[in-house]
Design a protein around this motif. Structure first.
Motif, PDB file in Angstrom:
ATOM      1  N   LEU A 124       0.843  -1.202   0.000  1.00  0.00           N
ATOM      2  CA  LEU A 124       0.000   0.000   0.000  1.00  0.00           C
ATOM      3  C   LEU A 124       0.873   1.245   0.000  1.00  0.00           C
ATOM      4  CD1 LEU A 124      -2.770  -1.028   2.567  1.00  0.00           C
ATOM      5  CD2 LEU A 124      -2.878  -1.123   0.066  1.00  0.00           C
ATOM      6  N   ASN A 125       0.240   2.363  -0.395  1.00  0.00           N
ATOM      7  CA  ASN A 125       0.926   3.661  -0.479  1.00  0.00           C
ATOM      8  C   ASN A 125       2.190   3.543  -1.334  1.00  0.00           C
ATOM      9  OD1 ASN A 125       1.092   6.463   0.181  1.00  0.00           O
ATOM     10  ND2 ASN A 125       2.706   5.993   1.651  1.00  0.00           N
ATOM     11  N   THR A 126       2.023   3.024  -2.536  1.00  0.00           N
ATOM     12  CA  THR A 126       3.146   2.775  -3.434  1.00  0.00           C
ATOM     13  C   THR A 126       3.287   3.896  -4.462  1.00  0.00           C
ATOM     14  OG1 THR A 126       1.724   1.461  -4.897  1.00  0.00           O
ATOM     15  CG2 THR A 126       2.982   0.289  -3.195  1.00  0.00           C
ATOM     16  N   LYS A 127       4.451   3.955  -5.062  1.00  0.00           N
ATOM     17  CA  LYS A 127       4.757   4.939  -6.090  1.00  0.00           C
ATOM     18  C   LYS A 127       5.619   4.286  -7.154  1.00  0.00           C
ATOM     19  CE  LYS A 127       6.680   9.595  -6.697  1.00  0.00           C
ATOM     20  NZ  LYS A 127       7.361  10.737  -6.019  1.00  0.00           N
ATOM     21  N   MET A 128       5.369   4.654  -8.420  1.00  0.00           N
ATOM     22  CA  MET A 128       6.102   4.054  -9.527  1.00  0.00           C
ATOM     23  C   MET A 128       7.471   4.712  -9.671  1.00  0.00           C
ATOM     24  SD  MET A 128       5.566   1.630 -11.817  1.00  0.00           S
ATOM     25  CE  MET A 128       3.783   1.582 -12.068  1.00  0.00           C
ATOM     26  N   HIS A 129       8.506   3.864  -9.756  1.00  0.00           N
ATOM     27  CA  HIS A 129       9.871   4.336  -9.958  1.00  0.00           C
ATOM     28  C   HIS A 129      10.466   3.633 -11.169  1.00  0.00           C
ATOM     29  CE1 HIS A 129      10.499   6.623  -6.161  1.00  0.00           C
ATOM     30  NE2 HIS A 129       9.548   5.807  -5.732  1.00  0.00           N
ATOM     31  N   THR A 130      11.291   4.352 -11.910  1.00  0.00           N
ATOM     32  CA  THR A 130      11.976   3.787 -13.064  1.00  0.00           C
ATOM     33  C   THR A 130      13.427   3.504 -12.698  1.00  0.00           C
ATOM     34  OG1 THR A 130      10.555   5.054 -14.572  1.00  0.00           O
ATOM     35  CG2 THR A 130      12.568   4.101 -15.491  1.00  0.00           C
ATOM     36  N   VAL A 131      13.843   2.262 -12.877  1.00  0.00           N
ATOM     37  CA  VAL A 131      15.202   1.851 -12.528  1.00  0.00           C
ATOM     38  C   VAL A 131      15.918   1.332 -13.773  1.00  0.00           C
ATOM     39  CG1 VAL A 131      14.575   1.297 -10.153  1.00  0.00           C
ATOM     40  CG2 VAL A 131      14.422  -0.467 -11.889  1.00  0.00           C
ATOM     41  N   MET A 132      17.250   1.337 -13.712  1.00  0.00           N
ATOM     42  CA  MET A 132      18.117   0.844 -14.797  1.00  0.00           C
ATOM     43  C   MET A 132      17.884   1.584 -16.115  1.00  0.00           C
ATOM     44  SD  MET A 132      18.284  -3.277 -14.072  1.00  0.00           S
ATOM     45  CE  MET A 132      16.527  -3.505 -14.362  1.00  0.00           C
ATOM     46  N   GLU A 133      17.509   2.843 -16.015  1.00  0.00           N
ATOM     47  CA  GLU A 133      17.276   3.628 -17.235  1.00  0.00           C
ATOM     48  C   GLU A 133      18.612   4.108 -17.792  1.00  0.00           C
ATOM     49  OE1 GLU A 133      14.609   7.482 -18.712  1.00  0.00           O
ATOM     50  OE2 GLU A 133      14.801   6.978 -16.576  1.00  0.00           O
ATOM     51  N   SER A 134      18.790   3.973 -19.111  1.00  0.00           N
ATOM     52  CA  SER A 134      20.013   4.408 -19.775  1.00  0.00           C
ATOM     53  C   SER A 134      19.661   4.983 -21.139  1.00  0.00           C
ATOM     54  CB  SER A 134      21.005   3.251 -19.907  1.00  0.00           C
ATOM     55  OG  SER A 134      20.469   2.216 -20.698  1.00  0.00           O
ATOM     56  N   LYS A 135      20.691   5.323 -21.911  1.00  0.00           N
ATOM     57  CA  LYS A 135      20.478   5.942 -23.208  1.00  0.00           C
ATOM     58  C   LYS A 135      19.806   4.990 -24.195  1.00  0.00           C
ATOM     59  CE  LYS A 135      22.910   8.580 -26.770  1.00  0.00           C
ATOM     60  NZ  LYS A 135      24.228   9.098 -27.230  1.00  0.00           N
ATOM     61  N   GLY A 136      20.183   3.734 -24.155  1.00  0.00           N
ATOM     62  CA  GLY A 136      19.611   2.768 -25.082  1.00  0.00           C
ATOM     63  C   GLY A 136      18.557   1.864 -24.483  1.00  0.00           C
ATOM     64  N   PHE A 137      18.201   2.098 -23.213  1.00  0.00           N
ATOM     65  CA  PHE A 137      17.217   1.237 -22.558  1.00  0.00           C
ATOM     66  C   PHE A 137      16.250   2.106 -21.769  1.00  0.00           C
ATOM     67  CE2 PHE A 137      15.925  -1.540 -18.947  1.00  0.00           C
ATOM     68  CZ  PHE A 137      15.257  -2.496 -19.695  1.00  0.00           C
ATOM     69  N   PRO A 138      14.943   1.943 -21.991  1.00  0.00           N
ATOM     70  CA  PRO A 138      13.980   2.836 -21.315  1.00  0.00           C
ATOM     71  C   PRO A 138      13.861   2.603 -19.821  1.00  0.00           C
ATOM     72  CG  PRO A 138      12.835   1.114 -22.531  1.00  0.00           C
ATOM     73  CD  PRO A 138      14.286   0.980 -22.878  1.00  0.00           C
ATOM     74  N   GLY A 139      14.352   1.480 -19.330  1.00  0.00           N
ATOM     75  CA  GLY A 139      14.269   1.204 -17.913  1.00  0.00           C
ATOM     76  C   GLY A 139      13.102   0.300 -17.551  1.00  0.00           C
ATOM     77  N   VAL A 140      13.036  -0.040 -16.294  1.00  0.00           N
ATOM     78  CA  VAL A 140      11.984  -0.923 -15.776  1.00  0.00           C
ATOM     79  C   VAL A 140      11.216  -0.180 -14.700  1.00  0.00           C
ATOM     80  CG1 VAL A 140      11.493  -3.131 -14.655  1.00  0.00           C
ATOM     81  CG2 VAL A 140      13.391  -2.957 -16.271  1.00  0.00           C
ATOM     82  N   ASN A 141       9.897  -0.212 -14.790  1.00  0.00           N
ATOM     83  CA  ASN A 141       9.048   0.445 -13.809  1.00  0.00           C
ATOM     84  C   ASN A 141       8.717  -0.519 -12.672  1.00  0.00           C
ATOM     85  OD1 ASN A 141       8.913   2.825 -15.329  1.00  0.00           O
ATOM     86  ND2 ASN A 141       7.177   2.067 -16.527  1.00  0.00           N
ATOM     87  N   VAL A 142       8.971  -0.085 -11.452  1.00  0.00           N
ATOM     88  CA  VAL A 142       8.690  -0.901 -10.267  1.00  0.00           C
ATOM     89  C   VAL A 142       7.911  -0.061  -9.265  1.00  0.00           C
ATOM     90  CG1 VAL A 142      10.710  -2.387 -10.534  1.00  0.00           C
ATOM     91  CG2 VAL A 142      10.909  -0.277  -9.229  1.00  0.00           C
ATOM     92  N   LEU A 143       7.063  -0.746  -8.497  1.00  0.00           N
ATOM     93  CA  LEU A 143       6.295  -0.083  -7.443  1.00  0.00           C
ATOM     94  C   LEU A 143       7.061  -0.190  -6.136  1.00  0.00           C
ATOM     95  CD1 LEU A 143       2.603  -1.177  -8.127  1.00  0.00           C
ATOM     96  CD2 LEU A 143       3.523   1.136  -8.243  1.00  0.00           C
ATOM     97  N   ARG A 144       7.236   0.923  -5.479  1.00  0.00           N
ATOM     98  CA  ARG A 144       7.933   0.958  -4.207  1.00  0.00           C
ATOM     99  C   ARG A 144       7.032   1.570  -3.144  1.00  0.00           C
ATOM    100  NH1 ARG A 144      14.086   3.002  -5.781  1.00  0.00           N
ATOM    101  NH2 ARG A 144      14.703   1.115  -6.931  1.00  0.00           N
ATOM    102  N   GLU A 145       7.049   0.970  -1.979  1.00  0.00           N
ATOM    103  CA  GLU A 145       6.233   1.475  -0.876  1.00  0.00           C
ATOM    104  C   GLU A 145       6.834   2.762  -0.324  1.00  0.00           C
ATOM    105  OE1 GLU A 145       6.609  -1.856   1.578  1.00  0.00           O
ATOM    106  OE2 GLU A 145       5.271  -3.142   0.396  1.00  0.00           O
ATOM    107  N   GLN A 146       5.990   3.736  -0.095  1.00  0.00           N
ATOM    108  CA  GLN A 146       6.413   5.020   0.440  1.00  0.00           C
ATOM    109  C   GLN A 146       6.149   5.080   1.951  1.00  0.00           C
ATOM    110  OE1 GLN A 146       8.028   7.288  -1.695  1.00  0.00           O
ATOM    111  NE2 GLN A 146       7.869   5.405  -2.893  1.00  0.00           N
ATOM    112  N   PRO A 147       6.935   5.843   2.675  1.00  0.00           N
ATOM    113  CA  PRO A 147       6.770   5.885   4.136  1.00  0.00           C
ATOM    114  C   PRO A 147       5.495   6.604   4.554  1.00  0.00           C
ATOM    115  CG  PRO A 147       8.419   7.477   3.422  1.00  0.00           C
ATOM    116  CD  PRO A 147       8.071   6.667   2.204  1.00  0.00           C
TER     117      PRO A 147
END
Length: 252
Positions: A124-147
């Protein structure tokens, strides 16, 4: 800050227990010392130059992320924190969210950050974050719980009727301190998940590995102090007798 500053005074006991690490390691990994009086100098010249104000967030004090957030080039951000006399939230508790998009939903406490009066509610209380983003790769979206702030944004749930309630610490007739629901008057037990650490779920379920020191070896006495120098101890073990007569010396 007082003259005898100790980094562990800023780290809450919950973080130390969850880390399953020695306090001396947490202190060495978290504190930032710029200069310290070298050993061997007179005792009346001790001086330590170190950082005494830190920014606490979702990163634990012994991690590399915490060190990056508290670099010397980053100014200290003063955040007002409401002091809590007695902490009433533990990992595994059922809580209800009082604000945000998940208002009214109930979940389980997964992480606790007492330094900021924060908890994470599982899923619950999650937010979408983009990780492993680079010039040739759009990255991966993951949900992370916020405090969530325990003083305003969550409320503990009474397991007897699954309704939010305020709690108070009281003592039983046996002298045990327990949490009591102010609405129903029933005891809210501390869940077993509070004993979990990074390494194991429960201490009794931990299986020692090959590199762990056995309990039998810890109880063995491997050293007996004696009034001997290192050289004298080696000579006794090798059977060497000192039969030389020292030459007389004079101080003048």
């Amino acid at each position: 800050m007082p003259r005898g500053f100790n980094f562990l005074d800023l780290v809450c006991k919950e973080s130390v227990k969850y880390s399953n690490l020695p306090e001396r390691y947490i202190k060495r990994a978290g504190e930032q010392i710029s200069w310290k009086t070298p050993r061997g100098l007179p005792n009346y010249l001790p001086r330590t130059v170190q950082r005494k104000k830190f920014n606490f967030s979702n990163h634990r004090p012994w991690t590399q992320e915490f060190a990056m957030e508290n670099r010397r080039t980053i100014p200290f951000k003063r955040v007002p924190i409401e002091p809590i006399k007695k902490w009433s939230f533990f990992r595994g508790d059922k809580v209800e969210i009082l604000t945000g998009k998940d208002k009214g939903k109930q979940g389980t406490v997964s992480l606790i950050f007492q330094e900021r009066n924060w908890i994470h509610v599982e899923g619950l209380n999650t937010k979408m974050h983009t990780v492993m983003e680079s010039k040739g790769f759009p990255g991966v979206n993951v949900l992370r719980e916020q405090p969530l702030l325990v003083t305003e944004e969550v409320s503990l749930v009474d397991p007897s009727d699954m309704q939010p309630t305020e709690v108070e610490w009281r003592f039983t007739e046996e002298g045990e301190e327990v949490r009591v629901s102010l609405r129903t008057g029933r005891i809210i037990p501390i869940p077993t998940a509070d004993q979990e650490t990074i390494d194991y779920k429960l201490p009794k379920l931990y299986k020692p590995s090959v590199k762990d020191t056995k309990k039998v070896d810890v109880e063995k006495i491997t050293f007996k102090p004696e009034l001997k120098t290192f050289e004298m101890d080696i000579m006794d073990k090798m059977g060497i007798n000192e039969d030389r007569v020292p030459k007389k010396v004079y101080w003048y």
